[in-house]
Design a protein around this motif. Structure first.
Motif, PDB file in Angstrom:
ATOM      1  N   ARG A 251       0.830  -1.196   0.000  1.00 54.65           N
ATOM      2  CA  ARG A 251       0.000   0.000   0.000  1.00 54.65           C
ATOM      3  C   ARG A 251       0.865   1.247   0.000  1.00 54.65           C
ATOM      4  N   SER A 252       1.929   1.252   0.810  1.00 58.30           N
ATOM      5  CA  SER A 252       2.794   2.428   0.880  1.00 58.30           C
ATOM      6  C   SER A 252       3.533   2.665  -0.430  1.00 58.30           C
ATOM      7  N   ILE A 253       3.961   1.584  -1.088  1.00 52.26           N
ATOM      8  CA  ILE A 253       4.659   1.721  -2.366  1.00 52.26           C
ATOM      9  C   ILE A 253       3.717   2.314  -3.418  1.00 52.26           C
TER      10      ILE A 253
ATOM     11  N   HIS B 201      -3.940  -8.786  -2.077  1.00 56.46           N
ATOM     12  CA  HIS B 201      -2.818  -8.171  -1.382  1.00 56.46           C
ATOM     13  C   HIS B 201      -3.210  -6.840  -0.740  1.00 56.46           C
ATOM     14  N   LEU B 202      -4.391  -6.363  -1.023  1.00 54.39           N
ATOM     15  CA  LEU B 202      -4.925  -5.135  -0.433  1.00 54.39           C
ATOM     16  C   LEU B 202      -6.309  -5.405   0.098  1.00 54.39           C
TER      17      LEU B 202
ATOM     18  N   ALA C  95      -5.493  -4.729  -9.983  1.00 64.97           N
ATOM     19  CA  ALA C  95      -4.919  -6.069 -10.077  1.00 64.97           C
ATOM     20  C   ALA C  95      -4.384  -6.546  -8.730  1.00 64.97           C
ATOM     21  N   VAL C  96      -3.752  -5.657  -7.987  1.00 59.18           N
ATOM     22  CA  VAL C  96      -3.231  -6.039  -6.659  1.00 59.18           C
ATOM     23  C   VAL C  96      -4.368  -6.338  -5.708  1.00 59.18           C
TER      24      VAL C  96
ATOM     25  N   GLU D 274      -8.033  -0.216   1.984  1.00 62.13           N
ATOM     26  CA  GLU D 274      -6.802   0.276   1.384  1.00 62.13           C
ATOM     27  C   GLU D 274      -6.984   0.577  -0.104  1.00 62.13           C
ATOM     28  N   ALA D 275      -7.699  -0.270  -0.810  1.00 59.95           N
ATOM     29  CA  ALA D 275      -7.961  -0.023  -2.220  1.00 59.95           C
ATOM     30  C   ALA D 275      -8.810   1.235  -2.417  1.00 59.95           C
TER      31      ALA D 275
END
Length: 248
Positions: free
Chosen positions: A3-5, A33-34, A27-28, A38-39
């Motif tokens: 998330r930070s990246i 992965h999220l 896609a993530v 967060e998304a």
């Protein structure tokens, strides 16, 4: 970590690369992965980076306007209205009372619906089926398109008629084909056509027989002459005096 990246990439990215980052975040998130929160935060950050007052950043405004569309869908359908409402009402009443349906069936429809079905019967008598557009049927019956559609829908629901639809993908649909399904109605139409049938003759193609006008002189010649009494003629042999004859 991811998330930070992604947040740093969104902050330092240009406007043209926001669409690619939007797809990457999706896609993530699809690979789990999220989290959903967060998304949502990343989507909101991308939306804040977009310039205001414009549409999609990847869409470049054309240098010249697009040409107007050409075809049946270029203009919106106009609302159908009668130019002479009094004539439409009179035509609707005449069609409704023409006796195109048996009384038992006609009692289930309104005046407007009977007028529309009478026009359908006229087309079926001529061609065996009715393939006119709904607007033309409504205009001949003196009613609106909505009333015409309702009449056909009710008659089809009552299994009195059969409507064959003819769709065309990517083009304007062809008019529906309407046929009579009720045997009682078919017998009524056949009986009515026999009683009112005969040779179809157009008055413009036939010349009426020529009649010679009888003049007064012809009447006088053809009429039987009147008996004319001869004038009184003098007697060549006068009758002898009766007294003298008796004396002889």
């Amino acid at each position: 970590m991811i998330r930070s990246i992604l947040a740093q990439m969104i902050t330092s990215a240009s406007v043209a690369t926001l669409d690619a980052l939007f797809k990457q975040v999706t896609a993530v998130w699809a690979e789990a992965h999220l989290t959903d929160d967060e998304a949502s935060e990343l989507y909101a950050a991308i939306q804040l980076r977009r310039p205001k007052g414009r549409g999609h950043p990847s869409l470049i405004p054309p240098s010249r306007p697009f040409p107007p569309p050409i075809g049946p869908f270029s203009q919106p359908r106009r609302h159908q209205c009668s130019p002479d409402r009094a004539a439409s009402i009179l035509r609707r009443r005449c069609c409704a009372s023409s006796g195109a349906m048996p009384p038992a069936l006609a009692s289930r429809f309104t005046e407007s619906e009977r007028a529309l079905l009478a026009i359908v019967v006229q087309e079926i008598r001529k061609r065996g089926h009715c393939a006119r557009p709904i607007g033309a049927l409504a205009g001949l019956a003196g009613i609106s398109r909505t009333s015409a559609k309702r009449a056909l829908r009710i008659a089809e629901r009552m299994e009195l008629i059969e409507v064959t639809r003819r769709p065309r993908p990517g083009q304007k649909n062809l008019p529906n084909i309407v046929t009579i399904r009720s045997q009682e109605w078919q017998l009524w139409i056949e009986k009515g056509s026999r009683s009112t049938g005969g040779k179809e003759a157009s008055p413009t193609n036939r010349i009426p027989p020529r009649k010679e006008a009888r003049s007064s002189s012809r009447h006088f010649v053809e009429s039987k002459p009147a008996r004319i009494c001869p004038p009184n003629r003098p007697q060549t042999h006068p009758e002898p005096n009766r007294t003298e004859w008796r004396r002889r």
